[in-house]
Design a protein around this motif. Structure first.
Motif, mmCIF file in Angstrom:
data_model
loop_
_atom_site.group_PDB
_atom_site.id
_atom_site.type_symbol
_atom_site.label_atom_id
_atom_site.label_comp_id
_atom_site.label_asym_id
_atom_site.label_seq_id
_atom_site.Cartn_x
_atom_site.Cartn_y
_atom_site.Cartn_z
ATOM 1 N N PRO A 281 0.844 -1.204 0.000
ATOM 2 C CA PRO A 281 0.000 0.000 0.000
ATOM 3 C C PRO A 281 0.875 1.247 0.000
ATOM 4 O O PRO A 281 1.797 1.373 0.816
ATOM 5 N N ILE A 282 0.596 2.176 -0.916
ATOM 6 C CA ILE A 282 1.391 3.399 -1.085
ATOM 7 C C ILE A 282 0.476 4.610 -0.985
ATOM 8 O O ILE A 282 -0.643 4.605 -1.511
ATOM 9 N N ASN A 283 0.956 5.647 -0.320
ATOM 10 C CA ASN A 283 0.103 6.819 -0.113
ATOM 11 C C ASN A 283 -0.115 7.586 -1.415
ATOM 12 O O ASN A 283 0.736 7.591 -2.312
ATOM 13 N N THR A 284 -1.268 8.244 -1.514
ATOM 14 C CA THR A 284 -1.632 8.952 -2.743
ATOM 15 C C THR A 284 -1.125 10.384 -2.774
ATOM 16 O O THR A 284 -1.407 11.094 -3.737
ATOM 17 N N ARG A 285 -0.373 10.794 -1.773
ATOM 18 C CA ARG A 285 0.332 12.068 -1.867
ATOM 19 C C ARG A 285 1.587 11.891 -2.711
ATOM 20 O O ARG A 285 1.878 12.693 -3.597
ATOM 21 N N ASP A 286 2.331 10.831 -2.453
ATOM 22 C CA ASP A 286 3.530 10.548 -3.237
ATOM 23 C C ASP A 286 3.184 10.004 -4.623
ATOM 24 O O ASP A 286 3.841 10.342 -5.610
ATOM 25 N N ILE A 287 2.190 9.138 -4.689
ATOM 26 C CA ILE A 287 1.788 8.557 -5.977
ATOM 27 C C ILE A 287 0.270 8.680 -6.105
ATOM 28 O O ILE A 287 -0.481 7.775 -5.721
ATOM 29 N N PRO A 288 -0.210 9.790 -6.635
ATOM 30 C CA PRO A 288 -1.659 9.960 -6.814
ATOM 31 C C PRO A 288 -2.256 8.840 -7.676
ATOM 32 O O PRO A 288 -1.625 8.366 -8.612
ATOM 33 N N ARG A 289 -3.462 8.409 -7.306
ATOM 34 C CA ARG A 289 -4.243 7.405 -8.024
ATOM 35 C C ARG A 289 -3.661 6.000 -7.910
ATOM 36 O O ARG A 289 -4.096 5.093 -8.625
ATOM 37 N N PHE A 290 -2.713 5.782 -6.999
ATOM 38 C CA PHE A 290 -2.192 4.426 -6.845
ATOM 39 C C PHE A 290 -3.317 3.507 -6.389
ATOM 40 O O PHE A 290 -4.139 3.865 -5.546
ATOM 41 N N PHE A 291 -3.349 2.299 -6.934
ATOM 42 C CA PHE A 291 -4.473 1.389 -6.719
ATOM 43 C C PHE A 291 -4.608 0.935 -5.270
ATOM 44 O O PHE A 291 -5.721 0.776 -4.758
#
Length: 274
Positions: free
Chosen positions: A144-154
């Motif tokens: 799980p990756i935050n959407t601040r660093d990678i927007p729209r990550f699944f």
């Protein structure tokens, strides 16, 4: 104390990539991870590991067009053939480097699509990857990756990752628990360690200071306390994994920058990074 692995994609930017193996070993690391190995021949990387007494603990499967902004293919309908070719390549490197874990990035939710529409593709792709990886004893990791660093990550949350594990149903699929991403998205990090580590489905931890992704002793997370929680729970459940140091040194590419920022590690273990 947890076993710490140096992330060579982020640490030691003051050195060329292949020289980072020796730098990490000099600082007392016994394991390394990085994003991608594919710019280098497996035999060259294996030699760097062997010559420096290091263990390769993790790297990522090919993510698609990284330079073009892609961050994985697993959730993307219509890219299955490319996904499978990437997994095959990753497993070739894993065998050559004796690496027991490969992180498979989920990918970005395309504009105009909903996450739920992509779930079946993701589950199907990870099941296929798990079957192939199991043939050589490799675990597939989902992060799980935050959407601040990678927007729209699944994939963004720990509970979402563990729900997917249950649906995928393969024992060699585990969660890559990045405490930096977890704090940004959902917080309550210590309790999530206590909840999920005993399940046997956490394959790897990663750390960085929040919010700037520098050394773990910079920022809002109390890593001294969290390492104690990991030790406590690991002793109870028998977990013996690694903690990847995936942070950007605050001193950047300055000479000695990474090593000078390892005070947090020397305080934990004076024999390391000395």
């Amino acid at each position: 104390m947890p076993r710490f692995a140096a992330n060579l994609s982020m640490l030691y930017p003051e050195h060329d990539f292949l020289e980072r193996f020796a730098a990490a070993a000099r600082d007392g690391f016994q394991g390394v991870e990085y994003l991608f190995p594919y710019e280098h021949e497996p035999r060259e990387l294996a030699a760097r590991l062997r010559d420096n007494g290091l263990q390769q603990v993790l790297f990522n499967a090919p993510p698609g067009d990284w330079a073009g902004g892609e961050r994985g293919l697993a959730c993307l309908p219509g890219r299955e053939e490319e996904f499978r070719a990437g997994i095959a390549k990753a497993l070739q490197y894993a065998e050559a480097l004796s690496c027991p874990r490969v992180h498979v990035m989920a990918g970005l939710v395309p504009e105009g699509r909903e996450r739920a529409e992509l779930r079946s593709t993701y589950v199907s792709n990870i099941r296929w990857a798990a079957r192939e990886a199991a043939k050589q004893g490799v675990n597939v990791l989902l992060e799980p990756i935050n959407t601040r660093d990678i927007p729209r990550f699944f994939l963004n949350r720990q509970d979402h990752a563990h729900e997917l594990l249950a649906e995928i149903g393969a024992l060699n699929v585990q969660v890559q628990f990045d405490l930096y991403h977890c704090q940004i998205v959902e917080g309550d990090v210590a309790m999530k360690i206590r909840q999920y580590l005993p399940t046997g489905r956490v394959g790897h931890f990663q750390i960085a200071g929040v919010p700037q992704r520098h050394e773990p002793d910079l920022g809002e997370l109390n890593y001294g306390y969290l390492f104690g929680v990991i030790d406590e729970v690991s002793a109870a459940c028998g977990w013996q994994g690694w903690v990847g140091c995936e942070y950007r040194p605050a001193r950047g590419a300055q000479a000695g920058g990474t090593s000078e920022g390892l005070g947090w590690l020397r305080r934990l273990n004076p024999a390391a990074a000395s």
